[in-house]
Each structure stands twice: as C-alpha cells, then as structure tokens.
Design a protein around this motif. Structure first.
Motif, PDB file in Angstrom:
ATOM      1  N   LYS A 394      33.131  29.945  39.434  1.00 28.46           N
ATOM      2  CA  LYS A 394      33.664  28.583  39.460  1.00 28.46           C
ATOM      3  C   LYS A 394      32.508  27.579  39.345  1.00 28.46           C
ATOM      4  N   ALA A 395      31.436  27.876  40.081  1.00 27.66           N
ATOM      5  CA  ALA A 395      30.275  26.968  40.045  1.00 27.66           C
ATOM      6  C   ALA A 395      29.659  26.932  38.642  1.00 27.66           C
ATOM      7  N   PHE A 396      29.725  28.057  37.935  1.00 30.08           N
ATOM      8  CA  PHE A 396      29.216  28.101  36.551  1.00 30.08           C
ATOM      9  C   PHE A 396      30.218  27.464  35.575  1.00 30.08           C
ATOM     10  N   GLY A 397      31.417  27.135  36.061  1.00 31.56           N
ATOM     11  CA  GLY A 397      32.459  26.574  35.192  1.00 31.56           C
ATOM     12  C   GLY A 397      33.075  27.613  34.275  1.00 31.56           C
ATOM     13  N   ILE A 398      33.066  28.880  34.717  1.00 35.87           N
ATOM     14  CA  ILE A 398      33.586  29.956  33.859  1.00 35.87           C
ATOM     15  C   ILE A 398      34.944  30.419  34.377  1.00 35.87           C
ATOM     16  N   LYS A 399      35.909  30.457  33.452  1.00 39.42           N
ATOM     17  CA  LYS A 399      37.254  30.935  33.825  1.00 39.42           C
ATOM     18  C   LYS A 399      37.425  32.366  33.311  1.00 39.42           C
ATOM     19  N   ILE A 400      38.217  33.167  34.020  1.00 39.17           N
ATOM     20  CA  ILE A 400      38.503  34.522  33.528  1.00 39.17           C
ATOM     21  C   ILE A 400      40.010  34.755  33.518  1.00 39.17           C
ATOM     22  N   ASP A 401      40.419  35.868  32.870  1.00 38.03           N
ATOM     23  CA  ASP A 401      41.848  36.176  32.802  1.00 38.03           C
ATOM     24  C   ASP A 401      42.364  36.734  34.121  1.00 38.03           C
ATOM     25  N   LYS A 402      43.708  36.697  34.244  1.00 36.20           N
ATOM     26  CA  LYS A 402      44.361  37.299  35.425  1.00 36.20           C
ATOM     27  C   LYS A 402      45.269  38.418  34.933  1.00 36.20           C
ATOM     28  N   LEU A 403      45.449  39.463  35.755  1.00 40.22           N
ATOM     29  CA  LEU A 403      46.392  40.517  35.399  1.00 40.22           C
ATOM     30  C   LEU A 403      47.797  39.924  35.331  1.00 40.22           C
ATOM     31  N   THR A 404      48.563  40.324  34.307  1.00 42.80           N
ATOM     32  CA  THR A 404      49.969  39.922  34.288  1.00 42.80           C
ATOM     33  C   THR A 404      50.736  40.851  35.229  1.00 42.80           C
ATOM     34  N   ALA A 405      51.988  40.472  35.553  1.00 44.10           N
ATOM     35  CA  ALA A 405      52.821  41.320  36.424  1.00 44.10           C
ATOM     36  C   ALA A 405      52.997  42.696  35.765  1.00 44.10           C
ATOM     37  N   GLU A 406      53.157  42.669  34.433  1.00 45.38           N
ATOM     38  CA  GLU A 406      53.354  43.923  33.692  1.00 45.38           C
ATOM     39  C   GLU A 406      52.104  44.822  33.812  1.00 45.38           C
ATOM     40  N   GLN A 407      50.930  44.199  33.692  1.00 43.89           N
ATOM     41  CA  GLN A 407      49.680  44.972  33.784  1.00 43.89           C
ATOM     42  C   GLN A 407      49.476  45.546  35.181  1.00 43.89           C
ATOM     43  N   ARG A 408      49.810  44.723  36.188  1.00 42.07           N
ATOM     44  CA  ARG A 408      49.661  45.203  37.574  1.00 42.07           C
ATOM     45  C   ARG A 408      50.552  46.417  37.812  1.00 42.07           C
ATOM     46  N   LYS A 409      51.785  46.325  37.284  1.00 37.60           N
ATOM     47  CA  LYS A 409      52.733  47.424  37.451  1.00 37.60           C
ATOM     48  C   LYS A 409      52.204  48.688  36.737  1.00 37.60           C
TER      49      LYS A 409
END
Ligand code: ADE
Length: 418
Positions: A394-409
């Motif tokens: 966050k301090a570097f200003g970098i965003k990343i992806d999140k697992l979708t519900a389908e991926q978590r499953k």
C-alpha cells in the motif's frame, strides 16, 4: 536517566538522520500512530540489545509511543552510530548504553546496564541479552514476560536452548517471518554488505572474482548484488541443496580452498566458525580483501591469520593489512565484524521497516497472549506477517488481485481433476 554514550553534542545530527530514515518506514509509522492511541505496551519496561542505528531509533520511538519505557545497548561493538545514541538520549528520553568501538568488557557492562532496568520484555539481535540472563542473571526471569529475536544466529542459539529444555521464557523469532528474512536478509544484506566493502576500500567490483561463503538468504542477496555490480561471483557451500540452487542461479560453485586461490574479495555470510581457515590463508591470492557479514566475528580465523603473518598494520579506516611470511598481503575489513554495520550504516530503512514492524507487532502479540504462552520459540502468526506485506505494498502504491469466490472454492476442493 542513566546512559553511557560517546557525546551528547552529536544529538542534532542524529535527530536529522533518524527523521530521514523515518521517511522510508511507512509501515512502522502506521504502527506508531496506532500505538500512540491504543498504548498496547503501557507500563512495560523493554530492554533491547540491537544495532544502534537510525532505523532502530524509529523502532524504539514506536515502542515508547505504545506506552513502554525502552532502553538499548549495542548488539555489536562496532555497529553503534554515536549521533543516533546521543539523539535517543537527548531528544527521545531513551536510555542508551553504547559507544562505537567499545571493548568486550564495556560491551558486557552495557548489556548489564540494560538488564538492571527490571525488564518485562527483551529484544535481541543475536541473543546476547537472553544468553546473559540464562547464565548469569537468572534472578531476572521472574519479572520477564517474553522476548523477541531479530536474527538467524540468535534464533539458532534460542532453538538450541529450547531443545535442551533450558529456555526460561517465551521468545518471538521475528527473523522467521516471511516479511523479515525474505527481504531484510536478502535485499538488506545484499546491498548493505556491498556498501560496507565499497566504503571501506573504494575498490572496483566490476570484473573481480568475488567469493560469497554461504548461500542462505543473506548469501543469495549478496551474490546477486555483487553480480549486478559486474563481479564474477563464486559461491562456497556445505549444503548440497543450497549449492545446487547457486549453480542453477548461474553462479560458479567451488570449495573455499579452490575459490581462495583466485579471489579478489571473500565475504563470509554463513553463521558458522572458521569458514576461512588456516589452509585457505596459505593459498589466498595476494591482496585479497576478506570481510564478514555474518552476525559474529568468528567466520574468519583471525588467530590463525595472525600466526601466519609477520606483521600487520591499519592502512585505511576498517582495513587491516596482514603481511604473510612469504610477503603476500591479505586485507581484513573491520576486524572480521559485520562489515555492513561497521563501515556502512546497515540495511536501508525501507527493509528495516518490515523487520521492525515484526518486532513491534510481535511484542504486542506476545504481551496480549502472555497467559497462553509456553517457554518456546514462537513465529509471528501468518495473518500479521501478511498484513505487514499488505501495508508495505500500500505504501508503494501497488495494488494486487484478489481471489474470486470461484477460485477460492477451486483451491479448497479435491474433486475437480483432468
Ligand atoms: N541490521 C542490519 N541493518 C540494520 C539496521 N540498519 N538497523 C538495525 N539493525 C540492522
């Protein structure tokens, strides 16, 4: 307030440098801001044995913001920044017992001065507080709730104590956090070690044969950075898996005895003793520069080198020239002590930000869970470790992806195959 430092007049320079480091420690800053409001360390006396640097100063300020009273002695006789020591005393009311270049007797006198503070929590870099408490000052243990340990060497000592069932209070191994050793040990040691060697010698690395002894996280960092500066890097190892990794990372791998014959630089980062030993000194190339970036000054057998040489003299700050009976010269940096902290300033603030976030949050965790803890070596919970990584991104200003519900499953299922 008691203290023992070089000169209180150095405080203004120390304060400016502490503020400079703080700019690059956003994770620790956010912890400090929360600690200021919540005071999770209220009423605690924390004794630390750490390198007295601008980055450590920011950790101590954070612990104080959390309500603790903190003191510090050095974790290495050569790593103290005297201006930082002065500022901690004058500007931040933190008791400091550390002077750069202190001898062994003063080093232990300073450790005992910190131990005299009726500690509830110890914070070590190399386990010297713990070692003195467990050998000479066991009476202090009844007051101690827990402790934290910063470095690989310290964790090895603590695990040895734990294995013998002689560890007398719980300790958090900050080093074992992913956001500590993947970054501090690798990128911190990589950069600060080269910084130390270059500041001490002003020698060109490009085109040189640079031998890195040990391919743990620190050795990997150093080998990679030395290659980046154009050196031809040779790795020495005792562990076949690590040696294989070094080979596949593209490094030359040889036994020390062979590497020593062609080395322009040798730097030890193993955590073990006599890694450069008497038989190596017999074959080392003329004018080779030897340094150590492992925690203790035991990796280069200086007693043996002394016996093989006919004279020695200091030729530059932190550079000692040993003249062998054959006339060959060998240069040893900073008496074989941590070169990155002796002739440079240690790891940059940006990596210490995460290491010391682990120490601060680790202390909070250990204190909060004090009634559940056993006399064991603990690792910081993964959620805290990952949160430090999130804050840093966050301090570097970098965003990343999140697992979708389908991926978590999908990841928690076993039915779906080819
Ligand atoms: N260990 C390595 N680098 C350091 C630094 N800058 N401050 C404290 N401890 C360290």
């Amino acid at each position: 307030m008691k203290f023992d430092i070089k000169n209180t007049k150095l405080a203004p320079e120390g304060k400016r440098r502490i503020e400079w480091a703080e700019k690059d420690m956003p994770v620790l800053r956010s912890i400090k801001e929360r600690f200021q409001k919540e005071k999770p360390l209220r009423g605690l006396t924390i004794g630390t044995c750490l390198h007295v640097t601008t980055e450590t100063a920011n950790l101590l300020i954070t612990l104080k913001a959390g309500g603790a009273s903190a003191s510090i002695c050095a974790s290495n006789p050569l790593s103290t920044q005297d201006d930082v020591a002065a500022s901690l005393v004058k500007d931040f009311g933190i008791a400091v017992f550390a002077i750069k270049g202190e001898d062994n007797k003063i080093y232990y006198k300073h450790i005992n001065a910190v131990l005299d503070m009726k500690l509830h929590y110890t914070m070590d870099d190399g386990a010297d507080l713990v070692s003195v408490i467990h050998t000479k000052r066991k009476d202090l243990i009844k007051n101690i709730i827990a402790g934290g340990e910063e470095t690989t060497t310290g964790v090895i000592r603590l695990k040895a104590l734990e294995k013998e069932k002689r560890l007398l209070y719980p300790i958090l191994a900050a080093n074992e956090a992913m956001t500590k050793h993947f970054f501090d040990n690798r990128y911190g040691t990589g950069q600060s070690t080269l910084d130390g060697i270059v500041r001490a010698t002003n020698r060109l690395l490009a085109g040189s044969n640079f031998v890195v002894a040990g391919y743990g996280w620190c050795g990997r960092g150093l080998a990679t950075r030395a290659r980046g500066m154009g050196a031809k890097v040779i790795v020495t190892e005792v562990d076949p898996v690590k040696a294989l990794e070094a080979v596949m990372d593209g490094f030359d791998v040889k036994p020390m005895r062979e590497a020593a014959k062609i080395a322009d630089f040798i730097c030890t980062v193993t955590g073990d003793i006599n890694v450069v030993d008497v038989e190596d000194f017999r074959v080392i190339k003329d004018s080779c520069i030897i340094s150590n970036s492992g925690h203790f000054d035991v990796e280069i057998n200086l007693n043996a080198l002394q016996k093989l040489s006919k004279s020695k003299r200091i030729v530059r700050n932190f550079v000692e020239e040993y003249t062998m009976k054959s006339g060959r010269k060998i240069f040893v940096l900073a008496e074989g002590r941590l070169i990155n902290l002796a002739s440079a300033e240690g790891h940059p603030a940006s990596v210490m930000d995460m290491s010391f976030a682990n120490q601060a949050l680790g202390a909070e965790y250990m204190i909060k869970n004090r009634n559940k803890l056993e006399k064991r070596v603990y690792v910081i919970p993964e959620v805290i470790d990952r949160n430090i990584a999130e804050l840093k991104l966050k301090a570097f200003g970098i965003k990343i992806d999140k697992l979708t519900a389908e991926q978590r499953k999908y990841l928690s299922s076993w039915e779906i195959g080819t």
